[in-house]
Design an enzyme around this catalytic site. Structure first.
Site, PDB file in Angstrom:
ATOM      1  N   GLY A 275       0.839  -1.206   0.000  1.00  0.00           N
ATOM      2  CA  GLY A 275       0.000   0.000   0.000  1.00  0.00           C
ATOM      3  C   GLY A 275       0.864   1.242   0.000  1.00  0.00           C
ATOM      4  O   GLY A 275       2.063   1.175  -0.274  1.00  0.00           O
ATOM      5  N   ASN A 276       0.268   2.378   0.301  1.00  0.00           N
ATOM      6  CA  ASN A 276       1.045   3.608   0.445  1.00  0.00           C
ATOM      7  C   ASN A 276       0.374   4.507   1.479  1.00  0.00           C
ATOM      8  O   ASN A 276      -0.702   4.194   1.987  1.00  0.00           O
ATOM      9  CB  ASN A 276       1.229   4.308  -0.904  1.00  0.00           C
ATOM     10  CG  ASN A 276      -0.104   4.695  -1.519  1.00  0.00           C
ATOM     11  OD1 ASN A 276      -0.841   5.509  -0.969  1.00  0.00           O
ATOM     12  ND2 ASN A 276      -0.440   4.093  -2.663  1.00  0.00           N
ATOM     13  N   PHE A 277       1.023   5.634   1.782  1.00  0.00           N
ATOM     14  CA  PHE A 277       0.566   6.475   2.900  1.00  0.00           C
ATOM     15  C   PHE A 277      -0.537   7.477   2.532  1.00  0.00           C
ATOM     16  O   PHE A 277      -0.868   8.341   3.337  1.00  0.00           O
ATOM     17  CB  PHE A 277       1.746   7.228   3.502  1.00  0.00           C
ATOM     18  CG  PHE A 277       2.690   6.335   4.265  1.00  0.00           C
ATOM     19  CD1 PHE A 277       2.231   5.598   5.342  1.00  0.00           C
ATOM     20  CD2 PHE A 277       4.021   6.214   3.888  1.00  0.00           C
ATOM     21  CE1 PHE A 277       3.087   4.776   6.052  1.00  0.00           C
ATOM     22  CE2 PHE A 277       4.888   5.394   4.589  1.00  0.00           C
ATOM     23  CZ  PHE A 277       4.420   4.667   5.680  1.00  0.00           C
ATOM     24  N   SER A 278      -1.098   7.392   1.337  1.00  0.00           N
ATOM     25  CA  SER A 278      -2.139   8.355   0.976  1.00  0.00           C
ATOM     26  C   SER A 278      -3.333   8.231   1.937  1.00  0.00           C
ATOM     27  O   SER A 278      -3.791   7.132   2.227  1.00  0.00           O
ATOM     28  CB  SER A 278      -2.609   8.105  -0.458  1.00  0.00           C
ATOM     29  OG  SER A 278      -3.803   8.801  -0.687  1.00  0.00           O
TER      30      SER A 278
ATOM     31  N   ALA B  30      -3.583   7.785  -5.176  1.00  0.00           N
ATOM     32  CA  ALA B  30      -2.190   7.337  -5.270  1.00  0.00           C
ATOM     33  C   ALA B  30      -2.248   5.841  -5.622  1.00  0.00           C
ATOM     34  O   ALA B  30      -2.378   4.994  -4.743  1.00  0.00           O
ATOM     35  CB  ALA B  30      -1.483   7.550  -3.945  1.00  0.00           C
TER      36      ALA B  30
END
Ligand code: CTP
Length: 409
Positions: free
Chosen positions: A209-212, A277
């Site tokens: 995943g990512n931090f968005s 994102a």
């Protein structure tokens, strides 16, 4: 701009700043508004109903029943009559009651029956304003859809000096005029927005995943819907919630799911904003079972590329459809952003640099530069994400209006 014919309910509460309400009424009436005052019992300690009714040219409402003949004041009718309600000054007590539905006076019952947008201009001393309880109630009101008019909002001062002071009547009137002028400028428009991160599953319990946080996309959705647009918000996993009834939320998890949802919706919309994102790659194969730790020192995953949602829709977009992308860059920022705008066939690209403090992922604030296909560039200061959403939509709206006018000539 004017407020010609607008029905405004002005709520006044027990603050020393109530003296400013007299001036506010005059300004609202000068702009053409009709003003109905609702005052709390404490408010009457600071300014008299006689003054207020003389200025507004209407009887002031303060009790549930008129003392003379016992006629009932209908807060329900008031809620239907109003185009807007503003509580100025709003004390900590009133804000607390509004946030918690404690309907023990006419002002709060009017608020609870209100069908029109509600603005709140807090007025109290700094310690009260700063108190966690007040802050929590203000946040709650915002989540309930009210607009808070803060004397220092816009400057985003890191210190709180000046906070809690009621905004000057001239500025309040300007904010209300601005509100009515943009209110319906996206009426009958359909807008698709992608937001948040995507999760690419590795096995039943793990993902890439990512931090968005999705905050920017959600702020854009609220802004577009408050201007009358019908919004389709396609969002990856996030804790955020939407408040406006014109927003249709579509929850997705992975890039492929987001891509499929976007392809279904895109043909019916007038514009699309790509603020998600999206993971560029996903595990080639998701393991059906939880992957066990092995004795091996190294472990590798094979990734395969995800569809580029914005780029593929850019290929099928019709001339009447506008697309707006985001670029998060760390180096050669403008050059890379312009390249992305061309490759993905965006009309605008919103650039945020990871080099700017307080901008980008996870923050409540953002600092952006908007670049347009016809070579225009506008840079903005660090602002709250809802302020940034306003700037983005204003810029797009103004540029396209100007372009359409040119085409008409
Ligand atoms: N985007 C998208 N689908 C993807 C990747 C990106 O729709 N699979 C959109 C984003 O929502 C954003 C824009 O494309 O509006 C740019 O995203 P970004 O990740 O910065 O661009 P990439 O093309 O992935 O380039 P890079 O990561 O190499 O900078």
């Amino acid at each position: 701009m004017s407020l010609q014919g607008k029905h405004i309910v002005l709520g006044i509460t027990g603050s020393i700043a109530a003296y400013k309400s007299a001036h506010l009424i005059r300004l609202l009436i000068k702009k053409g508004a009709e003003v109905q005052i609702v005052i709390t019992p404490a408010g009457k300690e600071f300014i008299t109903p006689v003054t207020l009714s003389a200025l507004s040219d209407r009887p002031v409402i303060s009790e549930f029943f008129t003392s003379g003949d016992g006629t009932w004041h209908s807060h329900v009718d008031l809620g239907l009559w109003a185009d807007l309600m503003i509580i100025a000054p709003a004390t900590a007590a009133t804000i607390g009651k509004m946030a918690n539905g404690i309907a023990d006076n006419m002002l709060i019952t009017s608020y609870l029956s209100m069908k029109a947008p509600v603005f709140v201009a807090p007025a109290m001393d700094l310690d009260m304003y700063r108190h966690i309880s007040t802050q929590r109630n203000i946040e709650k009101l915002k989540n309930d859809g009210a607009w808070i008019i803060d004397a220092t909002e816009g400057e985003l001062a890191s210190h709180l000096e000046g906070k809690g002071r009621m905004e000057e009547p001239e500025n309040i009137v300007a904010i209300l005029e601005q509100f009515f002028s943009t209110r319906n400028n996206l009426l009958n428009k359909k807008i698709m927005i992608t937001a948040g991160p995507t999760y690419e599953r590795i096995d039943p319990v793990r993902f890439i995943g990512n931090f968005s946080s999705g905050k920017m996309g959600f702020a854009l959705a609220e802004e577009c819907s408050s201007r009358g647009a019908e919004v389709f918000l396609i969002t990856g996993p996030t804790v955020l919630s939407v408040s406006h009834p014109n927003i249709t939320r579509v929850n997705v998890e992975s890039a492929v799911e987001m891509h499929d949802a976007a392809f279904n919706i895109f043909p019916q919309v007038d514009a699309a904003i790509f603020s998600a994102a999206v993971a560029d790659y996903r595990p080639e194969k998701m393991s059906e079972e939880k992957i066990k730790r092995s004795e091996k020192e190294k472990f590798s995953l094979t990734l395969t590329s995800n569809p580029d949602i914005a780029a593929s829709l850019g290929k099928i977009k019709e001339p009447y459809q506008l697309t707006i992308g985001f670029a998060l860059e760390t180096n050669n920022e403008e050059f890379n952003a312009i390249k992305k705008m061309e490759e993905k066939n965006f009309d605008f690209i919103v650039l945020n640099s990871l080099n700017d403090q307080g901008a980008g992922f996870g923050h409540d604030t953002n600092k952006v530069t908007i670049l347009s296909r016809d070579g225009k560039k506008q840079s903005f200061s660090l602002k709250s994400k809802s302020e940034v959403a306003k700037d983005i939509i204003d810029t797009i709206f103004e540029t396209t209006e100007a372009r359409n006018k040119k085409l008409e000539v």
